[in-house]
Design a protein around this motif. Structure first.
Motif, short mmCIF file in Angstrom:
data_model
loop_
_atom_site.label_atom_id
_atom_site.label_comp_id
_atom_site.label_asym_id
_atom_site.label_seq_id
_atom_site.Cartn_x
_atom_site.Cartn_y
_atom_site.Cartn_z
N PHE A 33 22.84 28.94 -24.63
CA PHE A 33 22.27 27.77 -23.94
C PHE A 33 20.82 28.13 -23.58
N PRO A 34 19.91 27.16 -23.57
CA PRO A 34 18.49 27.46 -23.28
C PRO A 34 18.23 27.86 -21.83
N TYR A 35 18.88 28.94 -21.39
CA TYR A 35 18.73 29.38 -20.01
C TYR A 35 17.29 29.79 -19.69
N GLY A 36 16.64 30.47 -20.65
CA GLY A 36 15.30 30.97 -20.41
C GLY A 36 14.29 29.85 -20.17
N THR A 37 14.32 28.84 -21.03
CA THR A 37 13.42 27.70 -20.87
C THR A 37 13.71 26.96 -19.57
N LEU A 38 14.98 26.81 -19.26
CA LEU A 38 15.36 26.15 -18.01
C LEU A 38 14.83 26.93 -16.81
N ALA A 39 14.92 28.25 -16.87
CA ALA A 39 14.47 29.09 -15.75
C ALA A 39 12.97 28.95 -15.51
N VAL A 40 12.16 29.04 -16.58
CA VAL A 40 10.71 28.94 -16.40
C VAL A 40 10.32 27.54 -15.92
N ASN A 41 11.02 26.51 -16.39
CA ASN A 41 10.69 25.17 -15.95
C ASN A 41 11.05 24.97 -14.48
N LEU A 42 12.19 25.51 -14.05
CA LEU A 42 12.58 25.37 -12.65
C LEU A 42 11.61 26.12 -11.73
N ILE A 43 11.29 27.37 -12.10
CA ILE A 43 10.36 28.15 -11.29
C ILE A 43 8.99 27.48 -11.25
N GLY A 44 8.51 27.06 -12.44
CA GLY A 44 7.20 26.44 -12.51
C GLY A 44 7.13 25.13 -11.76
N CYS A 45 8.18 24.31 -11.84
CA CYS A 45 8.18 23.02 -11.15
C CYS A 45 8.21 23.20 -9.63
N PHE A 46 9.00 24.16 -9.16
CA PHE A 46 9.04 24.41 -7.72
C PHE A 46 7.68 24.87 -7.20
N LEU A 47 7.08 25.84 -7.89
CA LEU A 47 5.79 26.35 -7.46
C LEU A 47 4.69 25.30 -7.62
N MET A 48 4.79 24.46 -8.66
CA MET A 48 3.84 23.38 -8.83
C MET A 48 3.89 22.43 -7.64
N GLY A 49 5.10 22.06 -7.24
CA GLY A 49 5.25 21.17 -6.09
C GLY A 49 4.77 21.82 -4.81
N LEU A 50 5.15 23.08 -4.60
CA LEU A 50 4.77 23.80 -3.38
C LEU A 50 3.26 23.96 -3.26
N LEU A 51 2.63 24.48 -4.31
CA LEU A 51 1.21 24.78 -4.23
C LEU A 51 0.33 23.53 -4.37
N THR A 52 0.83 22.49 -5.01
CA THR A 52 0.08 21.24 -5.03
C THR A 52 -0.11 20.73 -3.62
#
Length: 237
Positions: A33-52
């Motif tokens: 299952f695309p766990y790796g892509t899901l992980a980077v998207n989740l981490i990136g989206c959270f940090l994008m929201g936080l730091l925005t």
């Protein structure tokens, strides 16, 4: 021109982080299952929201105008990857894994929207009380920025630990990598920390002693965060 260079540097760092995180996750969980892509998207989206939310609340200056696009467009734009998500979903469909493909679509879209919202909410909560700073014994302590620096240093420790597990390097090189990355992040985050304090009324002439102490507090926070990140990264072994 400065913005373009900053975005390019941020993008290169984001691409490296994406490779490190996704491959580390795939090594631990496999590729069924695309766990790796899901992980980077989740981490990136959270940090994008936080730091925005956090960066929008910072006072405007020449520095903020440069590093905002470097972080939001360059770093997190390269870290998150909708194109890879789309390609992996198509591959699952072509191989007949329709349930996995639909699960990937539903989980990725819904979870990324959710963590982005959590990131925005976290930034608002973090800087809700007196813009993320409190006065203790007459000192201004920007706890919001300290928390953000802790997250950044933690991720450096975590990702570096995962990276060195994937490549054959000696103990000396591992130590050198950690010292360089920790030193760079601590220095730049500390400089921004000082710049923030200067915008809030501190002066080198009158309050140099306080500035140095707060700089050391930020340094110790970053070092502890890197150590915690290294311990967390060992769990991927």
């Amino acid at each position: 021109m400065k913005q373009l260079l900053a975005i390019a540097l941020g993008g290169s760092a984001g691409a490296i982080l994406r490779f490190v995180i996704s491959n580390g996750v795939y090594q631990g969980l496999g590729r069924v299952f695309p766990y790796g892509t899901l992980a980077v998207n989740l981490i990136g989206c959270f940090l994008m929201g936080l730091l925005t939310e956090v960066l929008l609340l910072q006072p405007p200056s020449g520095l903020t105008i440069t590093y905002r696009p470097a972080i939001l467009v360059g770093l997190f734009g390269a870290l998150t990857t909708f194109s890879t998500f789309s390609l992996e979903t198509i591959y699952l469909i072509e191989r007949g894994y329709l349930l996995r493909a639909m699960s990937n679509i539903v989980i990725s879209v819904s979870s990324c929207l959710f963590v982005t919202w959590i990131g925005l909410l976290s930034g608002r909560v973090l800087f809700f009380y007196k813009s993320g700073a409190v006065r203790l014994f007459g000192w201004l302590l920007p706890y919001g920025i300290l928390f953000i620096n802790f997250i950044g240093a933690f991720l450096i420790g975590l990702f570096t630990q995962v990276l060195v597990q994937q490549i054959a390097v000696s103990t000396e090189y591992r130590a050198a990598i950690m010292v360089i990355l920790t030193g760079l992040f601590t220095t730049f985050s500390g400089l921004y920390f000082i710049l923030y304090l200067l915008t809030e009324g501190y002066t080198f002439k009158q309050e140099l002693h306080n500035l140095l102490i707060l700089f050391l507090i930020n340094m110790m926070t970053c070092i502890i965060a890197v150590w915690v990140g290294l311990l967390a990264g060992k769990q991927f072994q």
